[in-house]
Write a protein that holds these residues in place. Structure first.
Motif, PDB file in Angstrom:
ATOM      1  N   ALA A  65       0.829  -1.204   0.000  1.00 55.80           N
ATOM      2  CA  ALA A  65       0.000   0.000   0.000  1.00 55.80           C
ATOM      3  C   ALA A  65       0.869   1.262   0.000  1.00 55.80           C
ATOM      4  O   ALA A  65       0.592   2.228  -0.732  1.00 55.80           O
ATOM      5  N   THR A  66       1.935   1.263   0.803  1.00 56.54           N
ATOM      6  CA  THR A  66       2.839   2.411   0.853  1.00 56.54           C
ATOM      7  C   THR A  66       3.538   2.603  -0.482  1.00 56.54           C
ATOM      8  O   THR A  66       3.695   3.738  -0.963  1.00 56.54           O
ATOM      9  N   ALA A  67       3.956   1.488  -1.086  1.00 57.62           N
ATOM     10  CA  ALA A  67       4.617   1.571  -2.385  1.00 57.62           C
ATOM     11  C   ALA A  67       3.700   2.150  -3.445  1.00 57.62           C
ATOM     12  O   ALA A  67       4.124   2.962  -4.284  1.00 57.62           O
ATOM     13  N   VAL A  68       2.436   1.768  -3.420  1.00 57.17           N
ATOM     14  CA  VAL A  68       1.475   2.290  -4.394  1.00 57.17           C
ATOM     15  C   VAL A  68       1.324   3.802  -4.240  1.00 57.17           C
ATOM     16  O   VAL A  68       1.263   4.545  -5.234  1.00 57.17           O
ATOM     17  N   VAL A  69       1.276   4.279  -2.993  1.00 58.79           N
ATOM     18  CA  VAL A  69       1.164   5.720  -2.744  1.00 58.79           C
ATOM     19  C   VAL A  69       2.398   6.448  -3.277  1.00 58.79           C
ATOM     20  O   VAL A  69       2.294   7.503  -3.924  1.00 58.79           O
ATOM     21  N   LEU A  70       3.589   5.895  -3.026  1.00 51.11           N
ATOM     22  CA  LEU A  70       4.826   6.524  -3.494  1.00 51.11           C
ATOM     23  C   LEU A  70       4.891   6.556  -5.018  1.00 51.11           C
ATOM     24  O   LEU A  70       5.224   7.587  -5.614  1.00 51.11           O
ATOM     25  N   ILE A  71       4.585   5.438  -5.637  1.00 55.87           N
ATOM     26  CA  ILE A  71       4.656   5.370  -7.096  1.00 55.87           C
ATOM     27  C   ILE A  71       3.601   6.277  -7.723  1.00 55.87           C
ATOM     28  O   ILE A  71       3.856   6.959  -8.734  1.00 55.87           O
ATOM     29  N   ALA A  72       2.406   6.306  -7.142  1.00 58.58           N
ATOM     30  CA  ALA A  72       1.354   7.183  -7.660  1.00 58.58           C
ATOM     31  C   ALA A  72       1.751   8.647  -7.519  1.00 58.58           C
ATOM     32  O   ALA A  72       1.504   9.471  -8.421  1.00 58.58           O
ATOM     33  N   GLY A  73       2.382   9.009  -6.402  1.00 57.01           N
ATOM     34  CA  GLY A  73       2.851  10.379  -6.214  1.00 57.01           C
ATOM     35  C   GLY A  73       3.909  10.751  -7.226  1.00 57.01           C
ATOM     36  O   GLY A  73       3.898  11.858  -7.784  1.00 57.01           O
ATOM     37  N   ALA A  74       4.849   9.822  -7.500  1.00 59.85           N
ATOM     38  CA  ALA A  74       5.886  10.077  -8.488  1.00 59.85           C
ATOM     39  C   ALA A  74       5.289  10.223  -9.882  1.00 59.85           C
ATOM     40  O   ALA A  74       5.737  11.039 -10.687  1.00 59.85           O
ATOM     41  N   ALA A  75       4.260   9.429 -10.173  1.00 61.12           N
ATOM     42  CA  ALA A  75       3.633   9.492 -11.490  1.00 61.12           C
ATOM     43  C   ALA A  75       2.838  10.777 -11.675  1.00 61.12           C
ATOM     44  O   ALA A  75       2.751  11.309 -12.792  1.00 61.12           O
ATOM     45  N   ARG A  76       2.283  11.295 -10.601  1.00 63.87           N
ATOM     46  CA  ARG A  76       1.438  12.491 -10.694  1.00 63.87           C
ATOM     47  C   ARG A  76       2.256  13.741 -10.957  1.00 63.87           C
ATOM     48  O   ARG A  76       1.820  14.633 -11.694  1.00 63.87           O
ATOM     49  N   GLY A  77       3.423  13.847 -10.357  1.00 64.02           N
ATOM     50  CA  GLY A  77       4.247  15.033 -10.595  1.00 64.02           C
ATOM     51  C   GLY A  77       5.258  15.248  -9.492  1.00 64.02           C
ATOM     52  O   GLY A  77       5.188  14.640  -8.416  1.00 64.02           O
ATOM     53  N   GLY A  78       6.211  16.132  -9.768  1.00 56.04           N
ATOM     54  CA  GLY A  78       7.290  16.371  -8.811  1.00 56.04           C
ATOM     55  C   GLY A  78       6.826  16.956  -7.501  1.00 56.04           C
ATOM     56  O   GLY A  78       7.292  16.576  -6.428  1.00 56.04           O
ATOM     57  N   HIS A  79       5.883  17.905  -7.555  1.00 55.15           N
ATOM     58  CA  HIS A  79       5.391  18.529  -6.326  1.00 55.15           C
ATOM     59  C   HIS A  79       4.693  17.502  -5.448  1.00 55.15           C
ATOM     60  O   HIS A  79       4.900  17.446  -4.230  1.00 55.15           O
ATOM     61  N   THR A  80       3.860  16.668  -6.056  1.00 52.58           N
ATOM     62  CA  THR A  80       3.158  15.627  -5.295  1.00 52.58           C
ATOM     63  C   THR A  80       4.151  14.618  -4.733  1.00 52.58           C
ATOM     64  O   THR A  80       4.034  14.194  -3.580  1.00 52.58           O
ATOM     65  N   ALA A  81       5.131  14.228  -5.549  1.00 50.90           N
ATOM     66  CA  ALA A  81       6.144  13.275  -5.090  1.00 50.90           C
ATOM     67  C   ALA A  81       6.907  13.834  -3.897  1.00 50.90           C
ATOM     68  O   ALA A  81       7.185  13.119  -2.932  1.00 50.90           O
ATOM     69  N   SER A  82       7.224  15.123  -3.944  1.00 51.35           N
ATOM     70  CA  SER A  82       7.931  15.761  -2.835  1.00 51.35           C
ATOM     71  C   SER A  82       7.100  15.730  -1.556  1.00 51.35           C
ATOM     72  O   SER A  82       7.598  15.367  -0.484  1.00 51.35           O
ATOM     73  N   THR A  83       5.824  16.087  -1.675  1.00 51.44           N
ATOM     74  CA  THR A  83       4.948  16.112  -0.502  1.00 51.44           C
ATOM     75  C   THR A  83       4.770  14.715   0.084  1.00 51.44           C
ATOM     76  O   THR A  83       4.837  14.519   1.311  1.00 51.44           O
ATOM     77  N   VAL A  84       4.542  13.737  -0.785  1.00 54.76           N
ATOM     78  CA  VAL A  84       4.382  12.352  -0.327  1.00 54.76           C
ATOM     79  C   VAL A  84       5.662  11.856   0.335  1.00 54.76           C
ATOM     80  O   VAL A  84       5.627  11.183   1.376  1.00 54.76           O
ATOM     81  N   GLY A  85       6.809  12.199  -0.244  1.00 51.10           N
ATOM     82  CA  GLY A  85       8.082  11.765   0.333  1.00 51.10           C
ATOM     83  C   GLY A  85       8.314  12.322   1.723  1.00 51.10           C
ATOM     84  O   GLY A  85       8.748  11.608   2.629  1.00 51.10           O
ATOM     85  N   ILE A  86       8.014  13.602   1.915  1.00 51.94           N
ATOM     86  CA  ILE A  86       8.198  14.220   3.234  1.00 51.94           C
ATOM     87  C   ILE A  86       7.254  13.596   4.256  1.00 51.94           C
ATOM     88  O   ILE A  86       7.650  13.279   5.385  1.00 51.94           O
ATOM     89  N   ALA A  87       5.995  13.398   3.854  1.00 52.55           N
ATOM     90  CA  ALA A  87       4.997  12.854   4.781  1.00 52.55           C
ATOM     91  C   ALA A  87       5.335  11.413   5.169  1.00 52.55           C
ATOM     92  O   ALA A  87       5.380  11.061   6.361  1.00 52.55           O
ATOM     93  N   LEU A  88       5.589  10.556   4.176  1.00 48.59           N
ATOM     94  CA  LEU A  88       5.872   9.154   4.476  1.00 48.59           C
ATOM     95  C   LEU A  88       7.251   8.977   5.099  1.00 48.59           C
ATOM     96  O   LEU A  88       7.462   8.065   5.899  1.00 48.59           O
TER      97      LEU A  88
END
Length: 224
Positions: A65-88
Motif C-alpha cells: 500500500a505504501t509503495a502504491v502511494v509513493l509510485i502514484a505520487g511520483a507518477a502524478r508530478g514532482g510537487h506531489t512526489a515531494s509532498t508524499v516523500g516528506i509525509a511518508l
C-alpha cells in the motif's frame, strides 16, 4: 525560454523528486509482493526473512500500500512526489522509533527485528531528503519551482547601507549589549544594564535590539 531548461520540460528538481520517490516505492513494492507470495501468517510476531528483512502478512500488505502511494505520487508530478516523500519519510522515522520498543514482545505485530528498525530509519531519511531536496531551504533561487516572491524575497540579504560611522556605533552597541547580558546572567548587572537587556529581549532583529537597548539606556540615564 531557456535552452538548458525550457518551460515545457520538467524542472530538474521535480525530476529528482519523481525518480527518487518512485525508486524507493518500487523497492517497497517488490518487498511487499515477495512477502505476500510467501503466504505468511497475517499477524505473526516472529515473521519470515524476505530480502534480508523480517516480515509477516500485515507488514507485507502495508508495504504494498505504501509503495502504491509513493509510485502514484511520483507518477502524478514532482510537487506531489515531494509532498508524499516528506509525509511518508516522517512516518517511517516514527515507525522506526516506536518499533524499537516492540521488538521481541507480544506487541510486535509487524514482526520487526533490528534490521527492520534500521531499514525504517534509512528509508525515512532517504524519503525526507529526496522530498525536501530543492524545496526546503532558507533561500530558494528565483528559478526554483518552489520559489514564492512574496515569501522568499523577504529572506534575501539586504545590502548594508550604513555609513562607516554607523557600523562602528552599532558594533560598540552590540559589544555593550553582550556585556550587559553577561552581567545580568551572572547576577551582578546594574539596574541600567538590566533595564536595557529586558527591553532588547522583546525584539528579534539586531537593529531593533540595538534601538531598544539604546532607548532604554538613554531614558534610564536621563531619569538618573
Amino acid at each position: 525560454m531557456k535552452t538548458t531548461n525550457p518551460a515545457t520540460a520538467p524542472h530538474p528538481i521535480h525530476t529528482v523528486h519523481r525518480i527518487g520517490i518512485g525508486t524507493l516505492g518500487g523497492f517497497l513494492l517488490l518487498f511487499g509482493i515477495e512477502g505476500l507470495l510467501a503466504r505468511m501468517p497475517f499477524t505473526s510476531v516472529q515473521g519470515q526473512m524476505v530480502m534480508g528483512l523480517s516480515t509477516n502478512g500485515l507488514l507485507a500488505t502495508i508495504s504494498v500500500a505504501t509503495a502504491v502511494v509513493l509510485i502514484a505520487g511520483a507518477a502524478r508530478g514532482g510537487h506531489t512526489a515531494s509532498t508524499v516523500g516528506i509525509a511518508l519519510g516522517t512516518l517511517f522515522l516514527v515507525s522506526g522509533v516506536a518499533n524499537v520498543f516492540f521488538v521481541g514482545t507480544a506487541m510486535n505485530v509487524f514482526a520487526f527485528r533490528l534490521s527492520n528498525v534500521i531499514f525504517s530509519f534509512v528509508v525515512g531519511l532517504a524519503l525526507l531528503f529526496t522530498g525536501a531536496y530543492g524545496r526546503i531551504s532558507s533561500e530558494l533561487p528565483p528559478d526554483s519551482p518552489y520559489f514564492r516572491p512574496d515569501r522568499d524575497a523577504q529572506t534575501r540579504a539586504v545590502p548594508d547601507q550604513r555609513t562607516p560611522a554607523e557600523r562602528i556605533a552599532d558594533q560598540a552597541c552590540d559589544h555593550e549589549l553582550a556585556q550587559a547580558e553577561r552581567a545580568v546572567a551572572l547576577r551582578h548587572g546594574t539596574p541600567e544594564q538590566l533595564a536595557g537587556v529586558r527591553r532588547a529581549a522583546a525584539f528579534r532583529t539586531a537593529a531593533d535590539r540595538r534601538r531598544a537597548f539604546r532607548s532604554r539606556l538613554t531614558s534610564t540615564r536621563r531619569g538618573g
